[in-house]
Design a protein around this motif. Structure first.
Motif, PDB file in Angstrom:
ATOM      1  N   ILE A 195       3.274  -4.383   8.483  1.00  0.00           N
ATOM      2  CA  ILE A 195       3.477  -2.924   8.406  1.00  0.00           C
ATOM      3  C   ILE A 195       4.850  -2.565   8.965  1.00  0.00           C
ATOM      4  O   ILE A 195       5.598  -1.789   8.357  1.00  0.00           O
ATOM      5  CB  ILE A 195       2.362  -2.167   9.166  1.00  0.00           C
ATOM      6  CG1 ILE A 195       1.006  -2.360   8.498  1.00  0.00           C
ATOM      7  CG2 ILE A 195       2.708  -0.691   9.336  1.00  0.00           C
ATOM      8  CD1 ILE A 195       0.867  -1.735   7.135  1.00  0.00           C
ATOM      9  N   MET A 196       5.201  -3.125  10.106  1.00  0.00           N
ATOM     10  CA  MET A 196       6.502  -2.828  10.721  1.00  0.00           C
ATOM     11  C   MET A 196       7.650  -3.301   9.834  1.00  0.00           C
ATOM     12  O   MET A 196       8.630  -2.572   9.626  1.00  0.00           O
ATOM     13  CB  MET A 196       6.595  -3.473  12.114  1.00  0.00           C
ATOM     14  CG  MET A 196       5.639  -2.865  13.126  1.00  0.00           C
ATOM     15  SD  MET A 196       5.828  -1.075  13.336  1.00  0.00           S
ATOM     16  CE  MET A 196       7.429  -1.017  14.130  1.00  0.00           C
ATOM     17  N   PHE A 243       4.281   5.151   7.143  1.00  0.00           N
ATOM     18  CA  PHE A 243       4.040   4.025   6.245  1.00  0.00           C
ATOM     19  C   PHE A 243       2.606   3.509   6.402  1.00  0.00           C
ATOM     20  O   PHE A 243       1.937   3.201   5.413  1.00  0.00           O
ATOM     21  CB  PHE A 243       5.050   2.901   6.494  1.00  0.00           C
ATOM     22  CG  PHE A 243       4.951   1.807   5.482  1.00  0.00           C
ATOM     23  CD1 PHE A 243       5.527   1.947   4.232  1.00  0.00           C
ATOM     24  CD2 PHE A 243       4.252   0.642   5.758  1.00  0.00           C
ATOM     25  CE1 PHE A 243       5.414   0.945   3.270  1.00  0.00           C
ATOM     26  CE2 PHE A 243       4.137  -0.360   4.815  1.00  0.00           C
ATOM     27  CZ  PHE A 243       4.721  -0.212   3.566  1.00  0.00           C
ATOM     28  N   LEU A 244       2.126   3.420   7.637  1.00  0.00           N
ATOM     29  CA  LEU A 244       0.752   2.986   7.872  1.00  0.00           C
ATOM     30  C   LEU A 244      -0.232   3.945   7.212  1.00  0.00           C
ATOM     31  O   LEU A 244      -1.222   3.513   6.627  1.00  0.00           O
ATOM     32  CB  LEU A 244       0.453   2.877   9.369  1.00  0.00           C
ATOM     33  CG  LEU A 244      -0.990   2.517   9.722  1.00  0.00           C
ATOM     34  CD1 LEU A 244      -1.381   1.167   9.146  1.00  0.00           C
ATOM     35  CD2 LEU A 244      -1.179   2.543  11.232  1.00  0.00           C
ATOM     36  N   LEU A 258       2.691  -2.522  -1.785  1.00  0.00           N
ATOM     37  CA  LEU A 258       1.945  -3.669  -2.325  1.00  0.00           C
ATOM     38  C   LEU A 258       2.010  -4.862  -1.375  1.00  0.00           C
ATOM     39  O   LEU A 258       0.996  -5.507  -1.106  1.00  0.00           O
ATOM     40  CB  LEU A 258       2.477  -4.054  -3.706  1.00  0.00           C
ATOM     41  CG  LEU A 258       2.150  -3.066  -4.824  1.00  0.00           C
ATOM     42  CD1 LEU A 258       3.017  -3.337  -6.050  1.00  0.00           C
ATOM     43  CD2 LEU A 258       0.674  -3.115  -5.183  1.00  0.00           C
ATOM     44  N   LYS A 259       3.185  -5.139  -0.850  1.00  0.00           N
ATOM     45  CA  LYS A 259       3.353  -6.276   0.059  1.00  0.00           C
ATOM     46  C   LYS A 259       2.628  -6.056   1.379  1.00  0.00           C
ATOM     47  O   LYS A 259       2.218  -7.014   2.031  1.00  0.00           O
ATOM     48  CB  LYS A 259       4.834  -6.552   0.304  1.00  0.00           C
ATOM     49  CG  LYS A 259       5.534  -7.133  -0.901  1.00  0.00           C
ATOM     50  CD  LYS A 259       7.017  -7.292  -0.663  1.00  0.00           C
ATOM     51  CE  LYS A 259       7.724  -7.822  -1.904  1.00  0.00           C
ATOM     52  NZ  LYS A 259       9.191  -7.857  -1.723  1.00  0.00           N
ATOM     53  N   ALA A 260       2.506  -4.801   1.783  1.00  0.00           N
ATOM     54  CA  ALA A 260       1.821  -4.493   3.049  1.00  0.00           C
ATOM     55  C   ALA A 260       0.334  -4.279   2.837  1.00  0.00           C
ATOM     56  O   ALA A 260      -0.364  -3.870   3.752  1.00  0.00           O
ATOM     57  CB  ALA A 260       2.446  -3.250   3.690  1.00  0.00           C
ATOM     58  N   GLY A 261      -0.141  -4.570   1.660  1.00  0.00           N
ATOM     59  CA  GLY A 261      -1.548  -4.361   1.356  1.00  0.00           C
ATOM     60  C   GLY A 261      -2.455  -5.376   2.017  1.00  0.00           C
ATOM     61  O   GLY A 261      -3.418  -5.840   1.419  1.00  0.00           O
ATOM     62  N   ASN A 262      -2.144  -5.721   3.250  1.00  0.00           N
ATOM     63  CA  ASN A 262      -2.942  -6.729   3.935  1.00  0.00           C
ATOM     64  C   ASN A 262      -3.970  -6.123   4.883  1.00  0.00           C
ATOM     65  O   ASN A 262      -4.601  -6.837   5.645  1.00  0.00           O
ATOM     66  CB  ASN A 262      -2.039  -7.725   4.667  1.00  0.00           C
ATOM     67  CG  ASN A 262      -1.214  -7.081   5.750  1.00  0.00           C
ATOM     68  OD1 ASN A 262      -1.314  -5.891   6.010  1.00  0.00           O
ATOM     69  ND2 ASN A 262      -0.382  -7.877   6.389  1.00  0.00           N
ATOM     70  N   LEU A 263      -4.151  -4.823   4.836  1.00  0.00           N
ATOM     71  CA  LEU A 263      -5.182  -4.210   5.671  1.00  0.00           C
ATOM     72  C   LEU A 263      -6.557  -4.774   5.328  1.00  0.00           C
ATOM     73  O   LEU A 263      -7.385  -4.971   6.209  1.00  0.00           O
ATOM     74  CB  LEU A 263      -5.184  -2.689   5.506  1.00  0.00           C
ATOM     75  CG  LEU A 263      -3.996  -1.937   6.079  1.00  0.00           C
ATOM     76  CD1 LEU A 263      -4.124  -0.440   5.795  1.00  0.00           C
ATOM     77  CD2 LEU A 263      -3.848  -2.178   7.556  1.00  0.00           C
ATOM     78  N   GLY A 264      -6.774  -5.013   4.051  1.00  0.00           N
ATOM     79  CA  GLY A 264      -8.042  -5.603   3.633  1.00  0.00           C
ATOM     80  C   GLY A 264      -8.238  -6.993   4.218  1.00  0.00           C
ATOM     81  O   GLY A 264      -9.341  -7.338   4.655  1.00  0.00           O
ATOM     82  N   LYS A 265      -7.168  -7.774   4.245  1.00  0.00           N
ATOM     83  CA  LYS A 265      -7.277  -9.113   4.826  1.00  0.00           C
ATOM     84  C   LYS A 265      -7.595  -9.020   6.316  1.00  0.00           C
ATOM     85  O   LYS A 265      -8.368  -9.818   6.847  1.00  0.00           O
ATOM     86  CB  LYS A 265      -5.986  -9.902   4.598  1.00  0.00           C
ATOM     87  CG  LYS A 265      -5.792 -10.316   3.159  1.00  0.00           C
ATOM     88  CD  LYS A 265      -4.514 -11.083   2.979  1.00  0.00           C
ATOM     89  CE  LYS A 265      -4.339 -11.438   1.510  1.00  0.00           C
ATOM     90  NZ  LYS A 265      -3.071 -12.093   1.264  1.00  0.00           N
TER      91      LYS A 265
END
Length: 182
Positions: free
Chosen positions: A131-132, A145-146, A109-116
């Motif tokens: 992601i790292m 993870f990616l 959830l916290k790494a859900g910044n691909l959309g941003k």
């Protein structure tokens, strides 16, 4: 078991979630959106997952927006991730989630910044660093993870397309061949 049956099972375990799944946020009901997300996973990605990983990832998708209506009612949709994390942690016992799985859900959830990143709202460096950071927290190789983050993002965004049953306003993000996203 289909998505609706899974949601009913979740709501039997956590009755507090029933109104959250049935809440309308802007132009859609959370349950309908989540079913579309789940169905995109089943249609395009589930065959790429080991059997042992499918169930926990399905549950993650079924819970990924459970805090959205809470944040919306508070007037700050930007807090939906934190409200979702709080609810998952609060009901982890009822959901039969180990601490490890809760940690992984939180990280995804916290790494859900691909959309941003895709919307040019954050830099590639910021997306990479998140992601790292999250892959290190949950002790997964960054590539793995990616991949999980990417599947989550693709299922979520694809739910807003016609073939997913959603309101078709993100069609432009996808290419189709023979009626299937490629």
């Amino acid at each position: 078991m289909n998505a609706n049956n899974h949601i009913e099972d979740i709501c039997r375990k956590v009755p507090f979630f029933t109104p959250l799944y049935n809440a309308r946020v802007r132009h859609y009901v959370i349950r309908e959106h989540i079913i579309n997300v789940y169905n995109q996973f089943e249609r395009y990605f589930s065959n790429n997952f080991d059997e042992s990983k499918k169930d926990w990832f399905r549950l993650f998708l079924l819970l990924h927006d459970i805090g959205k209506s809470v944040a919306f009612k508070k007037g700050n949709r930007e807090n939906q991730i934190m409200d979702t994390i709080i609810l998952i942690e609060q009901y982890k016992t009822e959901l039969d989630l180990s601490g490890e799985k809760v940690g992984l859900y939180n990280a995804l959830l916290k790494a859900g910044n691909l959309g941003k990143y895709m919307e040019s709202k954050i830099s590639l460096d910021d997306a990479y660093n998140t992601i790292m950071e999250q892959s290190n927290i949950v002790k997964l190789p960054p590539k793995q993870f990616l991949y999980l983050s990417s599947v989550y993002y693709q299922c979520d965004v694809a739910s807003y397309t016609k073939d997913a049953g959603g309101i078709p306003f993100l069609e432009h993000l996808f290419e189709y061949q023979n009626g299937e996203k490629v």
